[in-house]
Design an enzyme around this catalytic site. Structure first.
Site, PDB file in Angstrom:
ATOM      1  N   TYR A  25       0.856  -1.197   0.000  1.00  0.00           N
ATOM      2  CA  TYR A  25       0.000   0.000   0.000  1.00  0.00           C
ATOM      3  C   TYR A  25       0.893   1.249   0.000  1.00  0.00           C
ATOM      4  CZ  TYR A  25      -3.012   3.658   2.017  1.00  0.00           C
ATOM      5  OH  TYR A  25      -3.664   4.835   2.278  1.00  0.00           O
ATOM      6  N   SER A 107      -3.469  12.234   8.973  1.00  0.00           N
ATOM      7  CA  SER A 107      -4.412  12.069   7.859  1.00  0.00           C
ATOM      8  C   SER A 107      -5.847  11.926   8.365  1.00  0.00           C
ATOM      9  CB  SER A 107      -4.025  10.811   7.071  1.00  0.00           C
ATOM     10  OG  SER A 107      -5.076  10.405   6.226  1.00  0.00           O
ATOM     11  N   GLN A 129      -4.764  16.875   8.329  1.00  0.00           N
ATOM     12  CA  GLN A 129      -5.073  16.866   6.891  1.00  0.00           C
ATOM     13  C   GLN A 129      -6.541  16.528   6.683  1.00  0.00           C
ATOM     14  OE1 GLN A 129      -5.429  13.511   5.123  1.00  0.00           O
ATOM     15  NE2 GLN A 129      -6.314  14.683   3.432  1.00  0.00           N
ATOM     16  N   TYR A 131      -9.723  15.619   4.101  1.00  0.00           N
ATOM     17  CA  TYR A 131     -10.332  15.272   2.824  1.00  0.00           C
ATOM     18  C   TYR A 131     -11.748  15.810   2.877  1.00  0.00           C
ATOM     19  CZ  TYR A 131      -6.801  11.863   1.229  1.00  0.00           C
ATOM     20  OH  TYR A 131      -5.657  11.258   0.777  1.00  0.00           O
ATOM     21  N   THR A 157      -6.398  18.605   1.314  1.00  0.00           N
ATOM     22  CA  THR A 157      -5.914  17.875   0.128  1.00  0.00           C
ATOM     23  C   THR A 157      -6.903  18.036  -1.012  1.00  0.00           C
ATOM     24  OG1 THR A 157      -4.712  16.336   1.503  1.00  0.00           O
ATOM     25  CG2 THR A 157      -5.206  15.603  -0.730  1.00  0.00           C
ATOM     26  N   ARG A 166      -4.558   1.754  -7.828  1.00  0.00           N
ATOM     27  CA  ARG A 166      -3.275   1.091  -7.571  1.00  0.00           C
ATOM     28  C   ARG A 166      -3.508  -0.411  -7.692  1.00  0.00           C
ATOM     29  NH1 ARG A 166      -3.602   5.197  -3.706  1.00  0.00           N
ATOM     30  NH2 ARG A 166      -4.383   3.695  -2.222  1.00  0.00           N
ATOM     31  N   LYS A 253      -2.963  21.315  -0.466  1.00  0.00           N
ATOM     32  CA  LYS A 253      -2.059  20.234  -0.884  1.00  0.00           C
ATOM     33  C   LYS A 253      -2.501  19.624  -2.212  1.00  0.00           C
ATOM     34  CE  LYS A 253      -0.183  15.847   0.919  1.00  0.00           C
ATOM     35  NZ  LYS A 253      -0.778  14.750   0.156  1.00  0.00           N
ATOM     36  N   HIS A 277       0.656  13.649  -4.848  1.00  0.00           N
ATOM     37  CA  HIS A 277       0.179  12.612  -3.948  1.00  0.00           C
ATOM     38  C   HIS A 277       1.127  11.396  -3.966  1.00  0.00           C
ATOM     39  CE1 HIS A 277      -3.724  12.109  -1.668  1.00  0.00           C
ATOM     40  NE2 HIS A 277      -3.208  10.908  -1.487  1.00  0.00           N
ATOM     41  N   ARG A 280       0.368   8.720  -6.658  1.00  0.00           N
ATOM     42  CA  ARG A 280      -0.740   7.790  -6.397  1.00  0.00           C
ATOM     43  C   ARG A 280      -2.029   8.208  -7.083  1.00  0.00           C
ATOM     44  NH1 ARG A 280       0.772   4.795  -1.887  1.00  0.00           N
ATOM     45  NH2 ARG A 280      -1.226   4.573  -0.830  1.00  0.00           N
TER      46      ARG A 280
HETATM   47  C1  FNR Z   1      -0.307   9.114   1.060  1.00  0.00           C
HETATM   48  N1  FNR Z   1      -0.651  10.441   0.810  1.00  0.00           N
HETATM   49  C2  FNR Z   1      -1.760  10.987   1.421  1.00  0.00           C
HETATM   50  N2  FNR Z   1      -2.029  12.319   1.276  1.00  0.00           N
HETATM   51  C3  FNR Z   1      -3.087  12.883   1.919  1.00  0.00           C
HETATM   52  O1  FNR Z   1      -3.306  14.080   1.785  1.00  0.00           O
HETATM   53  N3  FNR Z   1      -3.878  12.109   2.728  1.00  0.00           N
HETATM   54  C4  FNR Z   1      -3.674  10.786   2.898  1.00  0.00           C
HETATM   55  O2  FNR Z   1      -4.395  10.134   3.633  1.00  0.00           O
HETATM   56  C5  FNR Z   1      -2.593  10.183   2.204  1.00  0.00           C
HETATM   57  N4  FNR Z   1      -2.350   8.855   2.313  1.00  0.00           N
HETATM   58  C6  FNR Z   1      -1.188   8.308   1.815  1.00  0.00           C
HETATM   59  C7  FNR Z   1      -0.863   6.985   2.080  1.00  0.00           C
HETATM   60  C8  FNR Z   1       0.347   6.467   1.628  1.00  0.00           C
HETATM   61  C9  FNR Z   1       0.688   5.052   1.937  1.00  0.00           C
HETATM   62  C10 FNR Z   1       1.232   7.274   0.894  1.00  0.00           C
HETATM   63  C11 FNR Z   1       2.557   6.737   0.414  1.00  0.00           C
HETATM   64  C12 FNR Z   1       0.898   8.575   0.610  1.00  0.00           C
HETATM   65  C13 FNR Z   1       0.274  11.309   0.049  1.00  0.00           C
HETATM   66  C14 FNR Z   1       1.327  11.908   0.984  1.00  0.00           C
HETATM   67  O3  FNR Z   1       0.771  12.861   1.835  1.00  0.00           O
HETATM   68  C15 FNR Z   1       2.452  12.581   0.190  1.00  0.00           C
HETATM   69  O4  FNR Z   1       1.896  13.457  -0.735  1.00  0.00           O
HETATM   70  C16 FNR Z   1       3.361  11.568  -0.517  1.00  0.00           C
HETATM   71  O5  FNR Z   1       3.556  10.430   0.286  1.00  0.00           O
HETATM   72  C17 FNR Z   1       4.707  12.197  -0.838  1.00  0.00           C
HETATM   73  O6  FNR Z   1       5.518  11.328  -1.535  1.00  0.00           O
HETATM   74  P1  FNR Z   1       6.632  10.378  -0.862  1.00  0.00           P
HETATM   75  O7  FNR Z   1       7.371  11.176   0.164  1.00  0.00           O
HETATM   76  O8  FNR Z   1       5.895   9.240  -0.248  1.00  0.00           O
HETATM   77  O9  FNR Z   1       7.446   9.962  -2.028  1.00  0.00           O
END
Ligand code: FNR
Length: 406
Positions: A25, A107, A129, A131, A157, A166, A253, A277, A280
């Site tokens: 994940y 989150s 954060q 949503y 976000t 994914r 964000k 993100h 993702r």
């Molecule tokens: C996230 N990200 C994310 N962003 C957000 O605003 N709310 C969320 O709940 C989540 N959940 C989440 C889960 C996982 C497993 C990942 C890897 C990422 C995005 C996160 O805040 C951020 O933008 C990225 O993780 C940045 O990239 P790197 O540092 O993981 O490469």
């Protein structure tokens, strides 16, 4: 256990210790994962200028993000289900952030609730954060709960009105708690530390949601509720509504485009995060570090510009700061630490990045992170890469100004 010297060591250990469903994940991006990979790769294409015989005896990485003193320009990104990488994961990561002196962002879809984290960190401020869900009354309650917990900043976000797909999550049948299928049981049997941790906590599902929405008491009702809740109609009017309603700092964000950055500025936000993100959502979007300079040039004088995506080292942090980021966020670098060794692992991730950042800045002949600019980036060499040609141009420009300023 072999020694841990870099974030990659933490990632390897996390892969051994965290059940596959949750490890994957974290270690995945949407569709072909091209943006996920590009986030990391593009950092490698940016070259630094080595300077010598500069007095680098006294150095400082201390700075401010959103008016808050931070030990270095690095915050914890909000990541869903962190409490599934390790039991009580959000609490442990928040504690590590507090100990190190950097901000933690919780989150909306965390396992530990806002109230749990506030209590476990002794009221130390963390960021929340948000949503935007269709159920606006729930969104209002979340904001009220974050405010009551003392959160000084709300990170809204904007890039998840709909979800990117994914493939790994679909294959693994991701759920929290995991369904007890034969495959999952066999996998978990090889992860005894993780299992012991989970047996020792009551926090195994979405702490901010279950019990706070009428009719959502168990996994089935939660799955039904959340699948319908991300709001595809979210617009700048909603952002303006949240701005009016939230009295603290507001961070937007998921900005990738200069036009959106200008709209964010117009909304009265205090900061924006250049982010895709973590690769993702829109597969095919540019790496964040490539999107950063244009946005920083367009709005950086009026609003704090932050970035995230692909930060795995102190060198990455330095490059982002040079290209205009006031601070960066780490998602996976934090999660790998958490999965590998809980609170100690997150602390380790922060120590690794801090040390790398300190030494790299020094090699570039700089002593204060607040004075790092594009002049530390090397022009030339990899002009074949568009990203670098762009950066090289900026670096030359910055040098030109530096020369003019004497
Ligand atoms: C996230 N990200 C994310 N962003 C957000 O605003 N709310 C969320 O709940 C989540 N959940 C989440 C889960 C996982 C497993 C990942 C890897 C990422 C995005 C996160 O805040 C951020 O933008 C990225 O993780 C940045 O990239 P790197 O540092 O993981 O490469």
């Amino acid at each position: 256990m072999s020694t841990i010297n870099e974030i990659e060591d933490l990632r390897r250990l996390a892969r051994k210790r965290v059940p596959r469903m949750f490890y994957e994940y974290a270690d995945s991006g949407s569709w072909t994962e091209s943006t996920y990979r590009a986030n990391e790769r593009e950092f490698g294409r940016i070259l630094l200028r080595q300077r010598v015989a500069v007095d680098i005896g006294q150095r400082s990485l201390r700075t401010r993000m959103l008016g808050q003193d931070v030990a270095m320009p690095v915050a914890m990104a909000p990541t869903g289900l962190a409490g599934m990488q390790h039991a009580d994961g959000e609490i442990l990561a928040a504690r590590a952030a507090k100990a190190f002196g950097v901000p933690f962002t919780l989150s909306t879809v965390s396992i530990c609730s806002i109230e749990d984290v506030a209590e476990a960190t002794g009221g130390h401020p963390f960021w929340f954060q948000l949503y935007v869900m269709r159920d606006r009354a729930f969104v209002e309650r979340l904001m009220d709960r974050a405010r009551a917990a003392g959160c000084p900043a709300l990170v809204l976000t904007l890039d998840l009105q709909i979800s990117g797909q994914r493939h790994k999550d679909l294959r693994n049948g991701l759920s929290a708690p995991p369904r007890l299928t034969l495959r999952n049981l066999l996998d978990m049997a090889g992860k005894p530390r993780w299992c012991m941790g989970m047996l020792g906590t009551r926090r195994r599902t979405f702490g901010n949601i279950v019990g706070h929405v009428q009719g959502v008491e168990n996994m089935t009702s939660l799955a039904e509720w959340s699948s319908q809740q991300y709001d595809p109609t979210l617009s700048w009017e909603d952002v303006a509504w949240i701005r009016r309603r939230w009295p603290g700092k507001l961070v937007l964000k998921g900005i990738q485009d200069v036009e959106d950055a200008r709209l964010a500025l117009g909304c009265g936000a205090d900061a924006l995060i250049v982010s895709n993100h973590g690769g993702r959502q829109l597969d095919g979007a540019p790496a964040s570090i490539r999107a950063l300079p244009r946005i920083a040039d367009a709005v950086g004088k009026h609003i704090e510009v932050h970035m995230d995506g692909g930060v795995r080292s102190g060198q990455d942090v330095l490059k982002a700061v040079a290209l205009g980021a006031r601070g960066v966020y780490i998602g996976r670098s934090m999660l790998y630490g958490l999965g590998a060794m809980g609170e100690a692992g997150v602390l380790k991730a922060l120590q690794i990045i801090h040390k790398e950042l300190d030494l790299t800045m020094a090699f570039c002949g700089r002593t204060d992170i607040n004075r790092v600019d594009r002049g530390i980036l090397l022009a030339g060499e990899s002009r074949d890469s568009t990203a670098n040609a762009e950066h090289a141009g900026h670096a030359e420009h910055a040098e030109h100004h530096a020369a003019q300023a004497g």
